[in-house]
Design an enzyme around this catalytic site. Sequence first.
Site, PDB file in Angstrom:
ATOM      1  N   CYS A  15       1.003  -1.197  -0.064  1.00 54.70           N
ATOM      2  CA  CYS A  15      -0.055  -0.108  -0.074  1.00 54.70           C
ATOM      3  C   CYS A  15       1.157   1.605   0.281  1.00 54.70           C
ATOM      4  CB  CYS A  15      -0.794   0.330   1.019  1.00 54.70           C
ATOM      5  SG  CYS A  15      -0.241  -0.775   2.814  1.00 54.70           S
ATOM      6  N   GLU A  63       4.865   1.007   0.926  1.00 51.16           N
ATOM      7  CA  GLU A  63       6.421   0.643   1.127  1.00 51.16           C
ATOM      8  C   GLU A  63       7.008   1.130  -0.040  1.00 51.16           C
ATOM      9  OE1 GLU A  63       3.741  -2.328   3.478  1.00 51.16           O
ATOM     10  OE2 GLU A  63       3.711  -1.236   1.730  1.00 51.16           O
TER      11      GLU A  63
END
EC number: 4.1.1.83
Length: 902
Positions: free
Chosen positions: A507, A509
């Site tokens: 999401c 990183e």
Amino acid sequence: MSQSKEDKIRSILEAKNIKSNFQNKENLSEFNEKKASKRAEDLLDVYYNTLSTADMEFPYWYNREYRKSDGDIPVVRRAKALKAAFSHMTPNIIPGEKIVMQKTRHYRGSFPMPWVSESFFVAQGEQMREEAKKLASNTADELTKFGSGGGNVTESFGNVVSIAGKFGMRKEEVPVLVKMAKEWVGKSVEDLGFHYEKMMPDYDLKENLMSTLICMFDSGYTLPQGREVINYFYPLNYGLDGIIEMAKECKKAVAGNASGDGLIGMDRLYFYEAVIQVIEGLQTWILNYAKHAKYLESIETDLEAKKEYSDLVEILEHIAHKQPRTFREALQLTYTIHIASVNEDAISGMSIGRFGQILYPWYEQDIEKGLITKEEVIELLELYRIKITCIDCFASAGVNGGVLSGNTFNTLSIGGLKEDGSTGANELEELLLEASMRCRTPQPSLTMLYDEKLPEDFLMKAAECTKLGSGYPAWVNNSNGTTFMMKQFADEGMTVEEARAFALGGCLETSPGCWKQLTLNGKTYSIAGGAGQSAGSGVHFIANPKILELVLMNGKDHRMNIQVFEPHNKPLDTYEEVIEVFKDYYKQAINVLERANNIELDIWRKFDTSIINSLLKPDCLDKGQHIGNMGYRYNATLNVETCGTVTMVNSFAALKKLVYDDKAFTIEEMKDAILNNFGFKDALEVGNYSMADQVKVDKTGKYDAIYKACLDAPKYGNNDLYADNILKNYEVWLSKVCEEAQSLYAKKMYPCQISVSTHGPQGAATLATPDGRLSGTTYSDGSVSAYAGTDKNGVYALFESATIWDQAVVQNSQMNLKLHPTTIKGQQGTKKLLDLTRSYLRKGGFHIQYNVVDSETLKDAQKNPDNYRQLMVRVAGFTQYWCELGKPIQDEVIARTEYEGV
């Protein structure tokens, strides 16, 4: 949704006196021409009417071959098992599909992997068997009990058993699952991990941290891969036959030859053999789909459909062996490779990366030759969106609901810079945005790598997309990302040019990449792809407010009646003493969780070795080493994930102000108020998980004064240094502490500050906090978002608070904003949204994302979920259908501050 469908639903609702609120009508009306193709709409209808299905076909063939090859080299044995599983997958082509293949024989679903983790199925085995026995008497009425959950099978019905709160499995397959799970008892990554973790002298602390939800879950056997960026270069440049030929040549060169690498050099022979085995399995899988398409062609009477099946046969037969020739072939191959990747392991967040730049060579050449039109490309991209949305990740209920919220985080990055520092935006990326506006699905989520060099019209197009309320693209500071790449991976040779190849994995990183030179019809292109280990497999989600709770409670969790940490036995007479104990407990938590995780991942790399992802990413094929032997170019990717940062900051501010500076209350009075939840019921009793509609039970008024004081205490997000400096000091300290931690690859770790959905369950496990938050309610989301309703001085004051620290020194930070649709209506509204975004990113913010929806719509959708099947919201780094979110997260999203002016 078509206008006719919308009108029909509206008339039904109005007849029942129900408000017909469709998502962001204010902004959708500006783009009313943004409709998906008829083909895409039809396939979306199939998706909406499909339940998440757990299937035993892949595990059965994997397990059968794994037993058969007992005694072989572990990596080759695993490759043979994967080959057998892929080779026996039943093909399933839905009428109208131009992009085909999926994780299982079902349109939407996944499968368990008991070789990774089996304890849940063994523990629940008898219960599942009993459930299967009694299902025959269940009535069809039970179907409606989970209809409000979209595709989630939350309850058993008919011939179907609910598993992990999300998937349905046919009752006749349950005994197969239980039998297979029992075969892996004592041999799975999970069981071996537990066995060796127990040899740590402080293992009890680790178990206490897990039991009390201070740490959300183990990553070594839960989701060992993912939160990274895939790399499609080798299949796209060489074709699958080309990879096999490379592996065969390398096998000859390395057989028996250590080449100065010592014993690890000998492993190369086995790795190359494993690559060949797996690729052959993938080829059989693809060709089985070609055979099925040929069969469908033979029985099809409609000439147009017959031609479509014929085209599929040609495409699949070609990409099973060779480099793709056309844009459609390249799209099909990358999708196929993506599914192969996520089928290899328990994976969420295998992100797509810079897709518009990766496929641009085929797009450019097809457009120039007149082989495809832009509208045809948009339709293919719409179909691709639906196929990616169909991907499910099989995990426990706690992980699926408490972390993923049913999402699989296949993020697609746009924008950024090329290797030479010029803009990465291109025409295909604009079409990706267009397809996302027409076909609004939660996957793949888009992330804009914002850079000052990106064209204004491209950024405006992205802002238009954000306005539609799907939550994407999220906006990420490209400069911050490249700075972090240079800092974290300097020891592994990261250059400025290579740093520009990063993209978002999972999401949010930040994940390292590299550039490779792709040749198509004699023309060379530089394309980016992933080149690093999982950027999210480390210490998974430390609950910051929970650590503070245990500081106040002398190391004891009163909810579970567990002494988690050794009692500190300090009077906490000073604020500095509170901070000192907090840091000590926090470091203890990181240390023991890091070591346990290292054991789990070490066992994973030995027994559940990645082969598909290894052969895809540089430099595994060059080195002849898989991921577990650090074949990837970048390996310092493991992190320490945290949750509830702002709730913790506000709690520290309240303690400092009320107990130590103003001395309005004693520490004992504060502890008493917390243990008694300020006189309120626990949120779990009430069934509401935001601060709204909580129920007071104390009639004496004993806690009224302290509760009001806690609510009125300084709060982060208002450009108030009293609270904001606490965040700054924490961030500086956290970065240093995480760098002291060491992954199994002997690389330094770093903070990852996202909540995903963990702020729901971890909030539920936490007592009231000194900021006035009540027991069981959800934490603050993200890491720099204000706690719902506490940002009183406007959005720009929030930006000042968020950027009080250097966000470029960590992997990420997360800012969520909720805007009323009328706030950014019209062309001026689009410009206003872009300016707002720029303002934050130019101040040094790393990430910002928006929910463009009014709270009344969300409240109505919570009451009437069936009327809002297509409604999507942005949670924390990802978009999901509203009806598939758990109530704690729904309550938190509703409660977020809604800005009506920016």
